[in-house]
Design a protein around this motif. Structure first.
Motif, PDB file in Angstrom:
ATOM      1  N   VAL A 264       0.858  -1.184   0.000  1.00 38.42           N
ATOM      2  CA  VAL A 264       0.000   0.000   0.000  1.00 38.42           C
ATOM      3  C   VAL A 264       0.898   1.239   0.000  1.00 38.42           C
ATOM      4  N   VAL A 265       0.769   2.032  -1.053  1.00 43.90           N
ATOM      5  CA  VAL A 265       1.630   3.201  -1.242  1.00 43.90           C
ATOM      6  C   VAL A 265       0.817   4.466  -0.986  1.00 43.90           C
ATOM      7  N   PRO A 266       1.303   5.371  -0.132  1.00 42.19           N
ATOM      8  CA  PRO A 266       0.582   6.630   0.079  1.00 42.19           C
ATOM      9  C   PRO A 266       0.621   7.506  -1.172  1.00 42.19           C
ATOM     10  N   VAL A 267      -0.499   8.136  -1.466  1.00 45.28           N
ATOM     11  CA  VAL A 267      -0.610   9.024  -2.622  1.00 45.28           C
ATOM     12  C   VAL A 267      -1.325  10.292  -2.177  1.00 45.28           C
ATOM     13  N   ASP A 268      -0.623  11.406  -2.229  1.00 49.46           N
ATOM     14  CA  ASP A 268      -1.222  12.690  -1.875  1.00 49.46           C
ATOM     15  C   ASP A 268      -1.194  13.558  -3.121  1.00 49.46           C
ATOM     16  N   ALA A 269      -2.273  13.522  -3.887  1.00 46.49           N
ATOM     17  CA  ALA A 269      -2.269  14.152  -5.209  1.00 46.49           C
ATOM     18  C   ALA A 269      -3.410  15.142  -5.362  1.00 46.49           C
ATOM     19  N   GLU A 270      -3.140  16.195  -6.125  1.00 46.70           N
ATOM     20  CA  GLU A 270      -4.171  17.170  -6.475  1.00 46.70           C
ATOM     21  C   GLU A 270      -4.818  16.860  -7.821  1.00 46.70           C
ATOM     22  N   SER A 271      -4.190  15.968  -8.599  1.00 52.18           N
ATOM     23  CA  SER A 271      -4.689  15.673  -9.937  1.00 52.18           C
ATOM     24  C   SER A 271      -4.515  14.189 -10.227  1.00 52.18           C
ATOM     25  N   VAL A 272      -5.448  13.646 -11.010  1.00 57.79           N
ATOM     26  CA  VAL A 272      -5.389  12.257 -11.450  1.00 57.79           C
ATOM     27  C   VAL A 272      -5.387  12.243 -12.968  1.00 57.79           C
ATOM     28  N   CYS A 273      -4.539  11.382 -13.551  1.00 63.87           N
ATOM     29  CA  CYS A 273      -4.374  11.331 -15.002  1.00 63.87           C
ATOM     30  C   CYS A 273      -4.838   9.997 -15.578  1.00 63.87           C
ATOM     31  N   VAL A 274      -5.501  10.074 -16.736  1.00 60.96           N
ATOM     32  CA  VAL A 274      -5.723   8.925 -17.622  1.00 60.96           C
ATOM     33  C   VAL A 274      -5.037   9.244 -18.937  1.00 60.96           C
ATOM     34  N   HIS A 275      -4.205   8.340 -19.433  1.00 65.75           N
ATOM     35  CA  HIS A 275      -3.499   8.581 -20.688  1.00 65.75           C
ATOM     36  C   HIS A 275      -4.427   8.362 -21.886  1.00 65.75           C
ATOM     37  N   SER A 276      -4.317   9.237 -22.872  1.00 64.83           N
ATOM     38  CA  SER A 276      -5.193   9.134 -24.042  1.00 64.83           C
ATOM     39  C   SER A 276      -4.866   7.936 -24.916  1.00 64.83           C
ATOM     40  N   ASP A 277      -3.649   7.378 -24.804  1.00 64.85           N
ATOM     41  CA  ASP A 277      -3.295   6.231 -25.640  1.00 64.85           C
ATOM     42  C   ASP A 277      -3.418   4.900 -24.897  1.00 64.85           C
ATOM     43  N   THR A 278      -3.940   4.929 -23.686  1.00 63.00           N
ATOM     44  CA  THR A 278      -4.252   3.677 -23.003  1.00 63.00           C
ATOM     45  C   THR A 278      -5.435   3.019 -23.711  1.00 63.00           C
ATOM     46  N   PRO A 279      -5.393   1.721 -23.962  1.00 62.42           N
ATOM     47  CA  PRO A 279      -6.535   1.058 -24.617  1.00 62.42           C
ATOM     48  C   PRO A 279      -7.841   1.334 -23.872  1.00 62.42           C
ATOM     49  N   GLY A 280      -8.852   1.794 -24.635  1.00 58.54           N
ATOM     50  CA  GLY A 280     -10.145   2.108 -24.037  1.00 58.54           C
ATOM     51  C   GLY A 280     -10.160   3.389 -23.237  1.00 58.54           C
TER      52      GLY A 280
END
Length: 265
Positions: free
Chosen positions: A226-242
């Motif tokens: 379990v890795v801590p993640v403290d983020a203000e933004s979340v990304c989805v890549h446009s070239d990821t399938p689907g």
């Protein structure tokens, strides 16, 4: 307190022709996200595509970011290039100036900077390249893409990246980012695309990961850590399938969970 998050995606990388009036995959992605990382021509895109993306983003009140990269169209910016610091600084500046001008002509502005691909990963640990990137971003204030009130442009990066530490020292706003569709190692870095577990493409899994990132500030790495993640933004890549399906599912889930989805700028 109501949770909030920015939702970003890499755009202008050639998923569709951007013909006027003809909807395509990138148009659908813009309907889901709140920030668009626009390719600045060095790894993909050109001024025509930049302008089309900027216009479409402006119509949807989506923030525009400069996605700067190595000068590497053949490798889509995903190959590490050991370029000298002064060369990298000049290359980043060139990309910022170009997109800044195109964005203004399209009726919007560049609001932040995010490195792409191999450069993004390099500046997590590579101090010389991270400093060159930060120097270019810091020097751009007051130039071709002046930010609001001449404030330094925010720099987006992986939590704990050297680039974000150096940017903070220079007085730049830093924005930590998480990835919905990428596997994490136990150290919090991204699994290389050449290894198993690098991509997450199942919509249910992606949605569950994002909600855990936003609500619990953590993600499960490929080895179960379990890795801590403290983020203000979340990304989805446009070239990821689907990608369009993933982005739409994430946005619906965030809205249904009463998460405030809005640009960080």
């Amino acid at each position: 307190m109501r949770a909030r998050i920015d939702f970003n995606c890499d755009l202008g990388e050639g998923l569709d022709a951007w013909e006027p009036g003809v909807p395509g995959p990138e148009s659908a992605l813009l309907d889901a996200v709140t920030s668009a990382n626009v390719a600045c021509g060095f790894h993909a895109g050109d001024e025509r595509v930049m302008a089309a993306v900027c216009r479409a983003a402006a119509e949807r009140d989506v923030a525009v970011g400069a996605q700067v990269s190595y000068r590497d169209r053949e490798g889509f910016g995903r190959r590490f290039l050991d370029v000298p610091a002064d060369v990298l600084r000049a290359d980043v500046t060139e990309q910022l100036v170009t997109l800044g001008r195109v964005a203004r002509e399209a009726g919007t502005r560049v609001a932040y900077v995010k490195p792409h691909g191999a450069l993004y990963n390099a500046v997590v640990h590579h101090e010389e390249q991270a400093r060159a990137l930060v120097d270019a971003v810091a020097a751009w204030v007051g130039g071709a893409g002046t930010s609001v009130d001449d404030a330094p442009f925010p720099l987006v990066g992986l939590p704990g990246a050297v680039s974000l530490a150096l940017a903070h020292e220079r007085g730049l706003r830093t924005v930590a980012e998480a990835f919905a569709d990428r596997g994490y190692g136990p150290d919090g870095t991204l699994v290389p695309r050449t290894q198993d577990g690098a991509l997450v493409v199942d919509p249910e899994a992606v949605v569950a990961r994002v909600l855990t990132m936003v609500r619990d500030r953590q993600v499960v790495a490929v080895d179960g850590t379990v890795v801590p993640v403290d983020a203000e933004s979340v990304c989805v890549h446009s070239d990821t399938p689907g990608a369009t399906v993933l982005a739409a599912a994430v946005r619906r889930a965030l809205d249904d969970a009463d998460v405030h989805v809005r640009p960080f700028v």
